[in-house]
Design a protein around this motif. Structure first.
Motif, PDB file in Angstrom:
ATOM      1  N   LEU A 172      28.850  37.902  36.469  1.00 31.75           N
ATOM      2  CA  LEU A 172      28.897  37.177  35.148  1.00 31.75           C
ATOM      3  C   LEU A 172      28.965  36.103  34.907  1.00 31.75           C
ATOM      4  O   LEU A 172      29.204  35.114  35.623  1.00 31.75           O
ATOM      5  N   ASP A 173      28.709  35.520  34.008  1.00 35.74           N
ATOM      6  CA  ASP A 173      28.803  34.573  33.772  1.00 35.74           C
ATOM      7  C   ASP A 173      30.313  33.909  33.245  1.00 35.74           C
ATOM      8  O   ASP A 173      30.598  34.272  32.083  1.00 35.74           O
ATOM      9  N   LEU A 174      31.169  33.327  34.193  1.00 39.16           N
ATOM     10  CA  LEU A 174      32.359  33.511  33.590  1.00 39.16           C
ATOM     11  C   LEU A 174      32.805  31.376  33.454  1.00 39.16           C
ATOM     12  O   LEU A 174      33.772  31.420  33.368  1.00 39.16           O
ATOM     13  N   SER A 175      31.599  30.942  33.035  1.00 44.57           N
ATOM     14  CA  SER A 175      31.950  29.566  32.769  1.00 44.57           C
ATOM     15  C   SER A 175      32.901  29.083  31.246  1.00 44.57           C
ATOM     16  O   SER A 175      33.251  28.196  31.386  1.00 44.57           O
ATOM     17  N   GLN A 176      33.097  30.563  30.852  1.00 47.17           N
ATOM     18  CA  GLN A 176      33.765  29.801  29.263  1.00 47.17           C
ATOM     19  C   GLN A 176      35.095  30.290  30.459  1.00 47.17           C
ATOM     20  O   GLN A 176      36.268  29.793  28.978  1.00 47.17           O
ATOM     21  N   PHE A 177      35.896  30.425  31.091  1.00 46.14           N
ATOM     22  CA  PHE A 177      37.175  30.231  31.508  1.00 46.14           C
ATOM     23  C   PHE A 177      37.460  29.006  32.173  1.00 46.14           C
ATOM     24  O   PHE A 177      38.563  29.123  32.678  1.00 46.14           O
ATOM     25  N   ASP A 178      36.200  28.231  32.364  1.00 49.57           N
ATOM     26  CA  ASP A 178      36.444  27.160  33.330  1.00 49.57           C
ATOM     27  C   ASP A 178      37.806  26.205  32.576  1.00 49.57           C
ATOM     28  O   ASP A 178      37.510  26.165  31.697  1.00 49.57           O
ATOM     29  N   GLY A 179      38.436  25.319  33.678  1.00 50.86           N
ATOM     30  CA  GLY A 179      39.161  24.931  33.251  1.00 50.86           C
ATOM     31  C   GLY A 179      40.886  25.532  32.454  1.00 50.86           C
ATOM     32  O   GLY A 179      42.167  24.766  31.747  1.00 50.86           O
ATOM     33  N   ARG A 180      40.705  26.725  32.740  1.00 53.27           N
ATOM     34  CA  ARG A 180      42.284  27.499  31.647  1.00 53.27           C
ATOM     35  C   ARG A 180      42.661  28.713  33.036  1.00 53.27           C
ATOM     36  O   ARG A 180      42.170  28.570  34.038  1.00 53.27           O
ATOM     37  N   PRO A 181      44.315  27.963  32.695  1.00 59.42           N
ATOM     38  CA  PRO A 181      44.914  28.985  33.966  1.00 59.42           C
ATOM     39  C   PRO A 181      44.511  30.346  33.939  1.00 59.42           C
ATOM     40  O   PRO A 181      44.031  30.707  32.893  1.00 59.42           O
ATOM     41  N   LEU A 182      44.936  30.912  35.407  1.00 63.19           N
ATOM     42  CA  LEU A 182      44.667  31.689  35.350  1.00 63.19           C
ATOM     43  C   LEU A 182      45.919  32.878  34.893  1.00 63.19           C
ATOM     44  O   LEU A 182      46.877  33.565  35.955  1.00 63.19           O
ATOM     45  N   ASP A 183      45.799  33.059  33.377  1.00 63.16           N
ATOM     46  CA  ASP A 183      46.930  33.616  33.066  1.00 63.16           C
ATOM     47  C   ASP A 183      46.844  34.843  32.392  1.00 63.16           C
ATOM     48  O   ASP A 183      45.624  35.505  32.799  1.00 63.16           O
ATOM     49  N   SER A 184      47.854  35.371  31.869  1.00 62.17           N
ATOM     50  CA  SER A 184      47.260  36.832  31.626  1.00 62.17           C
ATOM     51  C   SER A 184      46.418  37.155  30.796  1.00 62.17           C
ATOM     52  O   SER A 184      46.001  38.637  30.676  1.00 62.17           O
ATOM     53  N   ARG A 185      46.469  36.448  29.648  1.00 57.27           N
ATOM     54  CA  ARG A 185      45.187  36.283  27.909  1.00 57.27           C
ATOM     55  C   ARG A 185      44.179  36.317  29.277  1.00 57.27           C
ATOM     56  O   ARG A 185      43.134  36.755  28.602  1.00 57.27           O
ATOM     57  N   LEU A 186      44.132  34.899  29.777  1.00 57.12           N
ATOM     58  CA  LEU A 186      42.459  35.381  30.179  1.00 57.12           C
ATOM     59  C   LEU A 186      41.951  36.292  31.061  1.00 57.12           C
ATOM     60  O   LEU A 186      40.508  37.130  31.397  1.00 57.12           O
ATOM     61  N   LEU A 187      43.238  36.659  32.191  1.00 60.45           N
ATOM     62  CA  LEU A 187      42.481  37.572  32.979  1.00 60.45           C
ATOM     63  C   LEU A 187      42.020  39.138  32.566  1.00 60.45           C
ATOM     64  O   LEU A 187      40.994  39.956  32.545  1.00 60.45           O
ATOM     65  N   ALA A 188      43.112  39.154  31.046  1.00 60.90           N
ATOM     66  CA  ALA A 188      42.390  40.415  30.011  1.00 60.90           C
ATOM     67  C   ALA A 188      41.173  40.689  29.808  1.00 60.90           C
ATOM     68  O   ALA A 188      39.880  41.579  29.978  1.00 60.90           O
TER      69      ALA A 188
END
Length: 254
Positions: free
Chosen positions: A197-213
């Motif tokens: 999976l291309d997860l680059s859109q999540f770079d620099g963001r905190p691993l909070d519940s919104r991102l994980l969802a």
């Protein structure tokens, strides 16, 4: 967060003596029960750590995935029920092969933090299998249901590839929640490996519940698409959520 390993384990070194013992014990029976058709196995890295995330629809499908990984040359580590580790011989084999015990019967994890163990496996440059659904799917027609965060949390935290995979056919050998194995005729199990999976859109963001969802839904959509290709069918448009149907996500529901 932790760093990806700088010295990946080679494919040759992964087939250690303990995995060869497991293969000796398991492969003859699994080969008798089914043929294995691997699709797009080139998507699995030859070296280095990654998280493999399959669909879960039969108690036999983890073993089928293990057979597929053996054929590719990567030795998987699983999160497994802690009770299996207390079984004679089997428990010893699982411990020596680096599988991860998960104690579900108690709120106190007597076996330690399973996700910490998973992260340590990733740090060693090894392959770890994390089932995002957490248990057998409750979806009536065995499509992937709502996912949990463990797989994406591990991959994003480690900075390693997250590979969706779908299998189909194990339910013909051992139906969901059944204890009766169908031996004849010999079945066929298909396993399709997706691109990381291309997860680059999540770079620099905190691993909070919104991102994980968000990332978990991306993973579940990828797994579902792979399964649609294997089944030649279209999955329901809305992701199945056991809570919406008054179902517990652990144990039997039939």
């Amino acid at each position: 967060m932790f760093s990806a390993p700088t010295r990946p384990v080679s494919v040759k070194s992964e087939k250690t003596a303990i995995f060869r013992v497991l293969a000796f014990l398991i492969l003859p029976t699994m080969t008798l029960l089914a043929r294995y058709r691997l699709h797009d196995a080139h998507n699995v890295p030859a070296t280095g750590a990654f998280v493999l995330s399959p669909n879960h629809y039969s108690n036999l499908d983890p073993i089928a995935i293990g057979v597929g990984m053996w054929k590719i040359g990567r030795m998987p580590r699983y999160m497994a029920k802690a009770s299996l580790f207390r079984a004679p011989v089997l428990g010893w084999l699982m411990t020596k092969s680096g599988q991860v015990p998960v104690e579900r019967a108690s709120r106190t994890q007597r076996s330690g933090d399973p996700m910490k163990a998973v992260r340590q496996i990733a740090e060693q440059g090894l392959a770890v299998v994390v089932y995002p659904e957490g248990s057998l799917t409750r979806e009536p027609n065995m499509w992937p249901m709502r996912g949990k965060y463990g797989a994406v949390r591990t991959a994003l935290g480690a900075g390693i590839p997250l590979i969706p995979v779908a299998s189909w056919g194990a339910q013909e050998i051992l139906p969901r929640y059944s204890k009766r194995v169908s031996i004849f005729p010999r079945k066929t199990v298909h396993i399709r490996f997706g691109e990381p999976l291309d997860l680059s859109q999540f770079d620099g963001r905190p691993l909070d519940s919104r991102l994980l969802a968000e990332a978990t839904e991306m993973l579940m959509a990828a797994i579902t698409e792979l399964l649609e290709e294997l089944r030649g069918e279209t999955a329901p448009r809305v992701r199945y959520n056991p809570a919406d149907h008054g179902q517990n996500e652990m144990g039997r529901f039939e």
